[in-house]
Design a protein around this motif. Structure first.
Motif, mmCIF file in Angstrom:
data_model
loop_
_atom_site.group_PDB
_atom_site.id
_atom_site.type_symbol
_atom_site.label_atom_id
_atom_site.label_comp_id
_atom_site.label_asym_id
_atom_site.label_seq_id
_atom_site.Cartn_x
_atom_site.Cartn_y
_atom_site.Cartn_z
ATOM 1 N N ASP A 183 0.852 -1.201 0.040
ATOM 2 C CA ASP A 183 -0.065 -0.041 0.159
ATOM 3 C C ASP A 183 0.852 1.162 0.001
ATOM 4 O O ASP A 183 0.389 2.349 -0.618
ATOM 5 N N ASP A 184 1.938 1.182 0.561
ATOM 6 C CA ASP A 184 2.963 2.533 0.787
ATOM 7 C C ASP A 184 3.435 2.425 -0.558
ATOM 8 O O ASP A 184 3.780 3.902 -1.118
ATOM 9 N N LEU A 185 4.086 1.616 -1.126
ATOM 10 C CA LEU A 185 4.601 1.598 -2.682
ATOM 11 C C LEU A 185 3.929 2.037 -3.819
ATOM 12 O O LEU A 185 4.161 2.646 -4.637
ATOM 13 N N PHE A 186 2.376 1.212 -3.787
ATOM 14 C CA PHE A 186 1.802 1.402 -4.905
ATOM 15 C C PHE A 186 0.110 1.567 -4.361
ATOM 16 O O PHE A 186 -0.745 0.620 -4.202
ATOM 17 N N PRO A 187 -0.032 2.784 -3.783
ATOM 18 C CA PRO A 187 -1.348 2.920 -3.179
ATOM 19 C C PRO A 187 -2.631 2.546 -3.937
ATOM 20 O O PRO A 187 -2.660 2.844 -5.089
ATOM 21 N N GLY A 188 -3.445 1.754 -3.450
ATOM 22 C CA GLY A 188 -4.735 1.516 -3.863
ATOM 23 C C GLY A 188 -4.546 0.146 -4.570
ATOM 24 O O GLY A 188 -5.670 -0.297 -5.157
ATOM 25 N N LEU A 189 -3.457 -0.220 -5.250
ATOM 26 C CA LEU A 189 -3.210 -1.397 -6.177
ATOM 27 C C LEU A 189 -3.898 -2.634 -5.710
ATOM 28 O O LEU A 189 -4.295 -3.329 -6.325
ATOM 29 N N LEU A 190 -3.141 -3.079 -4.393
ATOM 30 C CA LEU A 190 -3.861 -4.247 -3.936
ATOM 31 C C LEU A 190 -5.313 -4.202 -3.793
ATOM 32 O O LEU A 190 -5.893 -5.176 -4.064
ATOM 33 N N ASP A 191 -5.560 -3.282 -3.232
ATOM 34 C CA ASP A 191 -7.295 -3.319 -2.918
ATOM 35 C C ASP A 191 -8.019 -3.422 -4.284
ATOM 36 O O ASP A 191 -9.065 -3.928 -4.497
ATOM 37 N N ALA A 192 -7.542 -2.676 -5.329
ATOM 38 C CA ALA A 192 -8.424 -2.637 -6.426
ATOM 39 C C ALA A 192 -8.022 -3.869 -7.170
ATOM 40 O O ALA A 192 -9.189 -4.609 -7.504
ATOM 41 N N LEU A 193 -6.931 -4.743 -7.178
ATOM 42 C CA LEU A 193 -6.866 -6.127 -7.690
ATOM 43 C C LEU A 193 -7.636 -6.919 -6.822
ATOM 44 O O LEU A 193 -8.501 -8.016 -7.459
ATOM 45 N N LEU A 194 -7.864 -6.813 -5.525
ATOM 46 C CA LEU A 194 -8.411 -7.820 -4.685
ATOM 47 C C LEU A 194 -10.150 -7.690 -5.069
ATOM 48 O O LEU A 194 -10.628 -8.620 -5.031
ATOM 49 N N GLY A 195 -10.290 -6.239 -5.242
ATOM 50 C CA GLY A 195 -11.702 -6.025 -5.616
ATOM 51 C C GLY A 195 -12.231 -6.475 -6.877
ATOM 52 O O GLY A 195 -13.224 -7.245 -7.061
ATOM 53 N N ALA A 196 -11.725 -6.312 -7.776
ATOM 54 C CA ALA A 196 -11.532 -6.964 -9.165
ATOM 55 C C ALA A 196 -11.636 -8.480 -9.140
ATOM 56 O O ALA A 196 -12.485 -8.998 -9.988
ATOM 57 N N ALA A 197 -10.780 -9.149 -8.308
ATOM 58 C CA ALA A 197 -10.876 -10.502 -8.417
ATOM 59 C C ALA A 197 -12.053 -11.114 -7.610
ATOM 60 O O ALA A 197 -12.597 -12.163 -8.021
ATOM 61 N N ASP A 198 -12.395 -10.420 -6.671
ATOM 62 C CA ASP A 198 -13.722 -10.861 -5.994
ATOM 63 C C ASP A 198 -15.024 -10.673 -7.033
ATOM 64 O O ASP A 198 -15.895 -11.667 -6.948
ATOM 65 N N ARG A 199 -15.158 -9.562 -7.714
ATOM 66 C CA ARG A 199 -16.106 -9.500 -8.751
ATOM 67 C C ARG A 199 -16.130 -10.183 -9.821
ATOM 68 O O ARG A 199 -17.233 -10.783 -10.189
ATOM 69 N N GLN A 200 -14.669 -10.640 -10.151
ATOM 70 C CA GLN A 200 -14.793 -11.875 -11.236
ATOM 71 C C GLN A 200 -15.357 -13.300 -10.717
ATOM 72 O O GLN A 200 -15.905 -13.729 -11.392
ATOM 73 N N ALA A 201 -15.158 -13.238 -9.300
ATOM 74 C CA ALA A 201 -15.499 -14.879 -8.844
ATOM 75 C C ALA A 201 -16.997 -14.972 -8.684
ATOM 76 O O ALA A 201 -17.485 -15.905 -8.923
ATOM 77 N N VAL A 202 -17.477 -13.775 -8.254
ATOM 78 C CA VAL A 202 -19.025 -13.497 -8.368
ATOM 79 C C VAL A 202 -19.629 -13.801 -9.724
ATOM 80 O O VAL A 202 -20.354 -14.726 -10.043
ATOM 81 N N ARG A 203 -19.063 -13.023 -10.572
ATOM 82 C CA ARG A 203 -19.393 -13.093 -12.128
ATOM 83 C C ARG A 203 -19.369 -14.328 -12.799
ATOM 84 O O ARG A 203 -20.262 -15.113 -13.453
ATOM 85 N N LEU A 204 -17.925 -15.028 -12.578
ATOM 86 C CA LEU A 204 -17.706 -16.506 -12.714
ATOM 87 C C LEU A 204 -18.283 -17.585 -11.921
ATOM 88 O O LEU A 204 -18.677 -18.805 -12.640
#
Length: 115
Positions: free
Chosen positions: A93-114
């Motif tokens: 989070d310090d190095l890449f602000p928002g990256l991990l949350d965005a990727l985890l959110g996208a993975a959660d939405r993909q899991a629901v969609r699939l």
């Protein structure tokens, strides 16, 4: 001057300032490694390798954990005989602000969609 002996149980990790975006994205591009990171993020604590139910061999599981560790996504330490795995969320989070949350959110939405 000689350097102190390194224990065979000390696992190499990149220092925070050595973590680079490309290896992080590569590590998270694999479905098994992403599943490991999603579980660590959901639990919010360290887990042993054996607590993950992955549909791959033990050697493949070891490889996935090594890729995540060497990219700086997770930290692995031994506690007794257990190898504990923890998400390096603060570093990422310090190095890449928002990256991990965005990727985890996208993975959660993909899991629901699939499903």
């Amino acid at each position: 001057m000689t350097s102190p002996a390194v224990s065979s149980r000390d696992l190499p990790h990149p220092a925070r300032d050595e973590i680079r975006l490309e290896p992080v994205l590569h590590a998270l591009s694999d479905p098994m490694r992403l599943a490991i990171v999603r579980e660590l993020a959901t639990v919010g604590d360290e887990l042993t390798c054996s607590q993950f139910e992955l549909p791959v061999t033990k050697s493949t599981t070891t490889h996935h954990f090594r890729v995540l560790r060497e990219a700086g996504v997770i930290r692995q330490i031994y506690r007794g005989t257990a190898k504990m795995n923890g998400l390096r969320k603060d570093d990422l989070d310090d190095l890449f602000p928002g990256l991990l949350d965005a990727l985890l959110g996208a993975a959660d939405r993909q899991a629901v969609r699939l499903g």
